[in-house]
Design an enzyme around this catalytic site. Structure first.
Site, PDB file in Angstrom:
ATOM      1  N   HIS A 164       0.776  -1.067   0.026  1.00  0.00           N
ATOM      2  CA  HIS A 164      -0.002  -0.012   0.229  1.00  0.00           C
ATOM      3  C   HIS A 164       0.796   1.270  -0.225  1.00  0.00           C
ATOM      4  O   HIS A 164       0.658   2.120  -0.894  1.00  0.00           O
ATOM      5  CB  HIS A 164      -0.967  -0.152   1.108  1.00  0.00           C
ATOM      6  CG  HIS A 164      -1.865   1.340   1.391  1.00  0.00           C
ATOM      7  ND1 HIS A 164      -2.966   1.264   1.417  1.00  0.00           N
ATOM      8  CD2 HIS A 164      -1.485   2.416   1.836  1.00  0.00           C
ATOM      9  CE1 HIS A 164      -3.805   2.181   1.599  1.00  0.00           C
ATOM     10  NE2 HIS A 164      -2.695   3.004   1.999  1.00  0.00           N
ATOM     11  N   GLU A 165       1.622   1.184   1.009  1.00  0.00           N
ATOM     12  CA  GLU A 165       2.715   2.564   0.960  1.00  0.00           C
ATOM     13  C   GLU A 165       3.644   2.642  -0.203  1.00  0.00           C
ATOM     14  O   GLU A 165       3.956   3.883  -0.628  1.00  0.00           O
ATOM     15  CB  GLU A 165       3.607   2.247   2.203  1.00  0.00           C
ATOM     16  CG  GLU A 165       2.763   2.256   3.622  1.00  0.00           C
ATOM     17  CD  GLU A 165       1.762   3.451   3.653  1.00  0.00           C
ATOM     18  OE1 GLU A 165       2.003   4.474   3.344  1.00  0.00           O
ATOM     19  OE2 GLU A 165       0.784   3.301   4.454  1.00  0.00           O
ATOM     20  N   HIS A 168       1.902   4.494  -2.739  1.00  0.00           N
ATOM     21  CA  HIS A 168       2.123   5.960  -2.791  1.00  0.00           C
ATOM     22  C   HIS A 168       3.433   6.395  -3.244  1.00  0.00           C
ATOM     23  O   HIS A 168       3.517   7.289  -3.792  1.00  0.00           O
ATOM     24  CB  HIS A 168       1.907   6.151  -1.097  1.00  0.00           C
ATOM     25  CG  HIS A 168       0.714   5.928  -0.649  1.00  0.00           C
ATOM     26  ND1 HIS A 168      -0.534   6.545  -1.244  1.00  0.00           N
ATOM     27  CD2 HIS A 168       0.188   5.439   0.371  1.00  0.00           C
ATOM     28  CE1 HIS A 168      -1.539   6.172  -0.423  1.00  0.00           C
ATOM     29  NE2 HIS A 168      -1.196   5.710   0.807  1.00  0.00           N
ATOM     30  N   ASP A 175      -4.876   7.425  -1.263  1.00  0.00           N
ATOM     31  CA  ASP A 175      -5.835   6.470  -0.372  1.00  0.00           C
ATOM     32  C   ASP A 175      -7.215   6.624  -0.944  1.00  0.00           C
ATOM     33  O   ASP A 175      -7.790   7.699  -1.384  1.00  0.00           O
ATOM     34  CB  ASP A 175      -6.027   7.001   1.144  1.00  0.00           C
ATOM     35  CG  ASP A 175      -4.618   6.689   1.828  1.00  0.00           C
ATOM     36  OD1 ASP A 175      -4.071   5.653   1.487  1.00  0.00           O
ATOM     37  OD2 ASP A 175      -4.308   7.594   2.658  1.00  0.00           O
TER      38      ASP A 175
END
Ligand SMILES: *[C@@H]1O[C@H](CO)[C@@H](O)[C@H](O)[C@H]1NC(C)=O
Ligand SMILES: *[C@@H]1O[C@H](CO)[C@@H](O)[C@H](O)[C@H]1NC(C)=O
Ligand SMILES: *[C@@H]1O[C@H](CO)[C@@H](O)[C@H](O)[C@H]1NC(C)=O
Ligand SMILES: *[C@@H]1O[C@H](CO)[C@@H](O)[C@H](O)[C@H]1NC(C)=O
Ligand SMILES: *[C@@H]1O[C@H](CO)[C@@H](O)[C@H](O)[C@H]1NC(C)=O
Length: 327
Positions: A164-165, A168, A175
């Site tokens: 997830h990170e 980014h 998000d």
């Protein structure tokens, strides 16, 4: 689930600006991560000198990245995985048989482990202030996030959180949840849950227990005390930028599954485009075909190095650069 992603932390922006003023060379050297034959090389994870020595941090970082590599590989439809990683431990830890650092430094790391974060709690976050589709500065984890297994129930496994990170950081996607606006009213005047995909299921719960959605609503506003509880068992496979903690979630939202109505950062910053569409436009995806064959990639390899006392080197480096500029 409750990731906090700082799209524009002023304190950290100042920090980076300061580095630019000090020595542009240091920042240019930061772009070390390379994608070759579907594998990322040269990712640097650095532990802050103020973090007390704990070998479990190294063990857990290795486990996290190894799991993340396979999860990422599958989620990107066999396009990318993590091949080798450098872990930089601080000079403050007891010298062991680690190789000494060559040119890696904490300031250049892609991932930092530190208690100092400018936000509260153990929420991992990625410093990303350049916008949709752009690379961020670094991923931040607290030591407690990496050590405390009690947190896994809420966030999902650390490998999933890392992916997830990483999305980014590397691809500039945002998000799909919004803790400040968990609900919204759609074009048909219906109350909807801020989520991606809309296939993720759950039930409305009022103060006294499960309730029909209408009981949660007073004149189009959500009644205080009403929450939406997600089912732990789901059929939906998306999305990692929404709730990677759900075991069924193994994909990013794409053009078919993306929820354009949801009031979240992904829609705001990426003009309603899905995470997958933004990723597909990245240099990483345009430059690599899916991995050949049907086998899995090798697990990542790790090099652990220890920082020396760099203070003098840094000062010399800066003053020589300044001298160059002056003459
Ligand atoms: C890989 O992703 C597919 C969907 O693209 C999913 O069906 C499958 O379960 C995933 N496999 C793993 C091991 O996560
Ligand atoms: C130190 O070296 C020994 C023997 O080579 C090895 O088993 C051990 O894992 C090393 N320790 C670290 C922290 O790298
Ligand atoms: C999941 O949520 C739906 C409503 O969206 C509900 O009807 C269903 O009973 C739930 N399933 C489970 C297994 O909790
Ligand atoms: C999930 O899929 C199964 C099998 O297709 C189906 O029986 C079940 O009703 C689905 N559950 C939900 C909540 O959609
Ligand atoms: C989006 O993902 C779903 C689930 O994997 C897939 O069935 C669908 O074809 C994808 N849509 C696009 C436009 O890629």
């Amino acid at each position: 689930m409750t990731h906090r992603d700082n799209a524009g932390s002023v304190g950290s922006l100042k920090f980076v600006t300061f580095l630019v003023a000090l020595s542009p060379v240091l920042l240019l050297l930061g772009a070390r991560v390379q994608l070759q034959d579907n594998g990322y090389d040269g990712i640097l994870i650095a532990i802050n000198p103020q973090v007390p020595e704990n070998q479990n941090l190294i063990t857990n970082i290795k486990e996290m990245i190894t799991e993340a590599s396979f999860y990422l590989f599958n989620a990107t439809k066999r396009r990318v995985f993590f091949r080798n990683i450098q872990i930089l431990i601080p000079a403050t830890w007891n010298a062991n048989n680690y190789s000494k650092v060559k040119q890696e430094s904490y300031e250049k790391a892609d991932v930092i482990v530190t208690d100092w974060n400018g936000v509260q709690g153990d929420d991992p976050y990625t410093l990303q202030y350049r916008g949709c589709g752009k690379e961020g500065r670094y991923i931040h984890f607290t030591p407690n996030f990496l050590l405390n297994d009690d947190l896994i129930a809420g966030y999902g496994s650390r490998g999933r959180v890392f992916v997830h990170e990483w999305a980014h950081l590397r691809w500039g996607v945002f998000d799909e949840y919004n803790n400040d606006k968990p609900f919204y009213i759609n074009g048909q005047n219906q109350i909807k849950v801020t989520r991606c995909s809309s296939d993720i299921t759950g039930i409305f719960v009022c103060e006294k227990g499960p309730c029909p959605q209408e009981n949660c609503i007073i004149s189009k506003l959500f009644k205080e005390g009403c929450v939406f509880i997600y089912n732990s068992t789901q059929n939906a496979t998306a999305s990692i930028m929404f709730m990677q903690s759900l075991s069924s979630v193994v994909e990013f939202c794409n053009a078919s599954t993306h929820n354009q109505e949801a009031p979240n950062l992904q829609n705001q910053i990426c003009s309603l485009r899905s995470a997958w569409d933004v990723m597909a436009d990245s240099a990483d995806f345009k430059g690599s075909l899916p991995w050949k064959g049907s086998e899995l990639p090798p697990p990542p390899t790790f090099t652990v190095t220890q920082a020396g006392d760099k203070v003098v080197c840094l000062v010399l480096d800066v003053s020589s650069k300044m001298a160059e500029v002056t003459f």
